[in-house]
Design a protein around this motif. Structure first.
Motif, PDB file in Angstrom:
ATOM      1  N   ASP A 195       0.836  -1.198   0.000  1.00 33.62           N
ATOM      2  CA  ASP A 195       0.000   0.000   0.000  1.00 33.62           C
ATOM      3  C   ASP A 195       0.872   1.250   0.000  1.00 33.62           C
ATOM      4  O   ASP A 195       1.419   1.654   1.025  1.00 33.62           O
ATOM      5  CB  ASP A 195      -0.933  -0.005   1.211  1.00 33.62           C
ATOM      6  CG  ASP A 195      -2.032   1.039   1.105  1.00 33.62           C
ATOM      7  OD1 ASP A 195      -1.718   2.184   0.693  1.00 33.62           O
ATOM      8  OD2 ASP A 195      -3.193   0.721   1.434  1.00 33.62           O
ATOM      9  N   ILE A 196       0.987   1.879  -1.163  1.00 30.62           N
ATOM     10  CA  ILE A 196       1.888   3.012  -1.311  1.00 30.62           C
ATOM     11  C   ILE A 196       1.402   4.220  -0.530  1.00 30.62           C
ATOM     12  O   ILE A 196       2.191   5.094  -0.153  1.00 30.62           O
ATOM     13  CB  ILE A 196       2.080   3.338  -2.811  1.00 30.62           C
ATOM     14  CG1 ILE A 196       3.379   4.128  -3.031  1.00 30.62           C
ATOM     15  CG2 ILE A 196       0.877   4.036  -3.386  1.00 30.62           C
ATOM     16  CD1 ILE A 196       4.630   3.331  -2.780  1.00 30.62           C
ATOM     17  N   ASN A 197       0.110   4.289  -0.240  1.00 28.37           N
ATOM     18  CA  ASN A 197      -0.387   5.408   0.565  1.00 28.37           C
ATOM     19  C   ASN A 197       0.060   5.288   2.021  1.00 28.37           C
ATOM     20  O   ASN A 197       0.365   6.294   2.660  1.00 28.37           O
ATOM     21  CB  ASN A 197      -1.905   5.502   0.461  1.00 28.37           C
ATOM     22  CG  ASN A 197      -2.341   6.147  -0.844  1.00 28.37           C
ATOM     23  OD1 ASN A 197      -1.927   7.257  -1.150  1.00 28.37           O
ATOM     24  ND2 ASN A 197      -3.150   5.449  -1.617  1.00 28.37           N
ATOM     25  N   PHE A 198       0.095   4.069   2.554  1.00 31.59           N
ATOM     26  CA  PHE A 198       0.657   3.893   3.895  1.00 31.59           C
ATOM     27  C   PHE A 198       2.143   4.246   3.892  1.00 31.59           C
ATOM     28  O   PHE A 198       2.653   4.837   4.852  1.00 31.59           O
ATOM     29  CB  PHE A 198       0.455   2.461   4.384  1.00 31.59           C
ATOM     30  CG  PHE A 198      -0.881   2.222   5.026  1.00 31.59           C
ATOM     31  CD1 PHE A 198      -1.297   2.984   6.097  1.00 31.59           C
ATOM     32  CD2 PHE A 198      -1.720   1.225   4.551  1.00 31.59           C
ATOM     33  CE1 PHE A 198      -2.528   2.767   6.698  1.00 31.59           C
ATOM     34  CE2 PHE A 198      -2.957   0.998   5.135  1.00 31.59           C
ATOM     35  CZ  PHE A 198      -3.363   1.773   6.213  1.00 31.59           C
ATOM     36  N   VAL A 199       2.836   3.884   2.825  1.00 26.29           N
ATOM     37  CA  VAL A 199       4.254   4.239   2.699  1.00 26.29           C
ATOM     38  C   VAL A 199       4.425   5.757   2.760  1.00 26.29           C
ATOM     39  O   VAL A 199       5.295   6.282   3.458  1.00 26.29           O
ATOM     40  CB  VAL A 199       4.841   3.680   1.388  1.00 26.29           C
ATOM     41  CG1 VAL A 199       6.266   4.198   1.172  1.00 26.29           C
ATOM     42  CG2 VAL A 199       4.833   2.154   1.406  1.00 26.29           C
ATOM     43  N   SER A 200       3.563   6.465   2.039  1.00 29.37           N
ATOM     44  CA  SER A 200       3.678   7.924   1.977  1.00 29.37           C
ATOM     45  C   SER A 200       3.434   8.573   3.329  1.00 29.37           C
ATOM     46  O   SER A 200       3.977   9.643   3.622  1.00 29.37           O
ATOM     47  CB  SER A 200       2.699   8.488   0.943  1.00 29.37           C
ATOM     48  OG  SER A 200       1.364   8.462   1.423  1.00 29.37           O
ATOM     49  N   CYS A 201       2.623   7.942   4.168  1.00 31.98           N
ATOM     50  CA  CYS A 201       2.287   8.519   5.476  1.00 31.98           C
ATOM     51  C   CYS A 201       3.282   8.151   6.568  1.00 31.98           C
ATOM     52  O   CYS A 201       3.496   8.950   7.496  1.00 31.98           O
ATOM     53  CB  CYS A 201       0.891   8.065   5.906  1.00 31.98           C
ATOM     54  SG  CYS A 201      -0.448   8.730   4.909  1.00 31.98           S
ATOM     55  N   TYR A 202       3.880   6.961   6.499  1.00 33.67           N
ATOM     56  CA  TYR A 202       4.621   6.459   7.652  1.00 33.67           C
ATOM     57  C   TYR A 202       6.100   6.158   7.396  1.00 33.67           C
ATOM     58  O   TYR A 202       6.874   6.133   8.353  1.00 33.67           O
ATOM     59  CB  TYR A 202       3.949   5.181   8.173  1.00 33.67           C
ATOM     60  CG  TYR A 202       2.590   5.426   8.768  1.00 33.67           C
ATOM     61  CD1 TYR A 202       2.446   5.911  10.066  1.00 33.67           C
ATOM     62  CD2 TYR A 202       1.439   5.190   8.028  1.00 33.67           C
ATOM     63  CE1 TYR A 202       1.189   6.142  10.613  1.00 33.67           C
ATOM     64  CE2 TYR A 202       0.171   5.418   8.558  1.00 33.67           C
ATOM     65  CZ  TYR A 202       0.056   5.896   9.856  1.00 33.67           C
ATOM     66  OH  TYR A 202      -1.181   6.129  10.387  1.00 33.67           O
ATOM     67  N   ALA A 203       6.495   5.915   6.170  1.00 35.02           N
ATOM     68  CA  ALA A 203       7.887   5.530   5.911  1.00 35.02           C
ATOM     69  C   ALA A 203       8.802   6.748   5.871  1.00 35.02           C
ATOM     70  O   ALA A 203       8.403   7.833   5.458  1.00 35.02           O
ATOM     71  CB  ALA A 203       7.986   4.748   4.604  1.00 35.02           C
ATOM     72  N   ASP A 204      10.035   6.555   6.307  1.00 34.81           N
ATOM     73  CA  ASP A 204      11.063   7.591   6.213  1.00 34.81           C
ATOM     74  C   ASP A 204      11.943   7.377   4.982  1.00 34.81           C
ATOM     75  O   ASP A 204      12.395   8.330   4.354  1.00 34.81           O
ATOM     76  CB  ASP A 204      11.968   7.555   7.449  1.00 34.81           C
ATOM     77  CG  ASP A 204      11.196   7.719   8.743  1.00 34.81           C
ATOM     78  OD1 ASP A 204      10.536   8.754   8.908  1.00 34.81           O
ATOM     79  OD2 ASP A 204      11.250   6.785   9.569  1.00 34.81           O
TER      80      ASP A 204
END
Length: 252
Positions: A195-204
């Motif tokens: 889920d790239i949207n979760f990546v955009s919100c939480y990944a550094d």
């Protein structure tokens, strides 16, 4: 630090990873992203010594993975695989206590029991602690396995598609847990995630793969661009700012 140097992996004539080199930054959430078959889970498995590389090397804190003592490595790195089938009947509490095995070798001390209790509370699953795993939903089982990893209390936490079987509410809770492990406890979390949207919100930090090759690796803002995402997924993509630094990705 975890350093991956020119790692490749082949099965017969099929090359699934091709000379991948990255350094995983300390104290951050790093996300391995890419389409199915990109090599994300293979790279995670090699980095955590679950799978041997065909070429190249992986070093953890300056020591090559093959030279680590297994018990000492288990105190430094925890890994949750994509498939976690267990052919024994365990309660949630018993499963979570397995996370203490590198320290207690099965003889739980008072400290071990306290850490298990903390992990159950951390994942908000104390209410199902005495239920058997085969009585739980897929999402509940996944939460229990994450609690086991937390109880292992390692600096590095590797997770292969940890949001499997979770609805949106529990997925958000899970990502907030990972964020807190980094921000409050100073751990280094590495996840394979679709889920790239979760990546955009939480990944550094993002490691992008396509067909076994490294497309890019860097901070979120450098990877979360239409041109890079289109190269990763082969789709036309729009990106919209929605709140603060959070973005939303739309596929055309």
């Amino acid at each position: 630090m975890i350093e991956i140097n020119c790692v490749s992996k082949s099965y017969g004539q099929k090359e699934v990873l091709k000379d991948v080199s990255i350094a995983i930054p300390e104290g951050k959430i790093s996300a391995f992203v890419g389409s199915n078959g990109a090599g994300k889970s293979t790279l995670l498995s090699i980095a955590s010594r679950l799978l041997p590389a065909s070429g190249g090397s992986v070093s953890i804190d300056g020591t090559r993975v093959e030279n680590w003592n297994s018990r000492e490595l288990a105190k430094r790195l925890a890994v949750l695989r994509q498939s976690n089938f267990m052919n024994i009947r365990l309660t949630v509490s018993e499963l979570v206590s397995f996370g203490r095995f590198p320290y207690s070798q099965g003889r739980l001390t008072g400290e071990d029991k306290a850490i298990v209790e903390q992990a159950l509370e951390y994942m908000e699953i104390t209410d199902i602690r005495d239920r058997f795993l085969d009585e739980l939903s897929g999402g509940q089982r996944q939460m229990a396995f994450i609690a086991m990893v937390i109880a292992q209390d390692t600096h590095y936490v590797f997770l292969d598609e940890p949001l499997n079987n979770l609805d949106i509410k529990h997925s958000v809770h899970m990502m907030r847990v990972f964020r807190n492990l980094v921000d409050s406890l100073g751990k280094t979390v590495v996840i394979v995630i679709h889920d790239i949207n979760f990546v955009s919100c939480y990944a550094d930090y993002i490691v992008a793969l396509r067909n076994g090759e490294l497309i890019g690796a860097g901070d979120r803002d450098g990877i979360m661009t239409p041109s890079v995402l289109e190269e990763i997924y082969g789709l036309k993509i729009d990106i919209h700012q929605i709140a603060g630094n959070d973005i939303c990705v739309y596929y055309k």
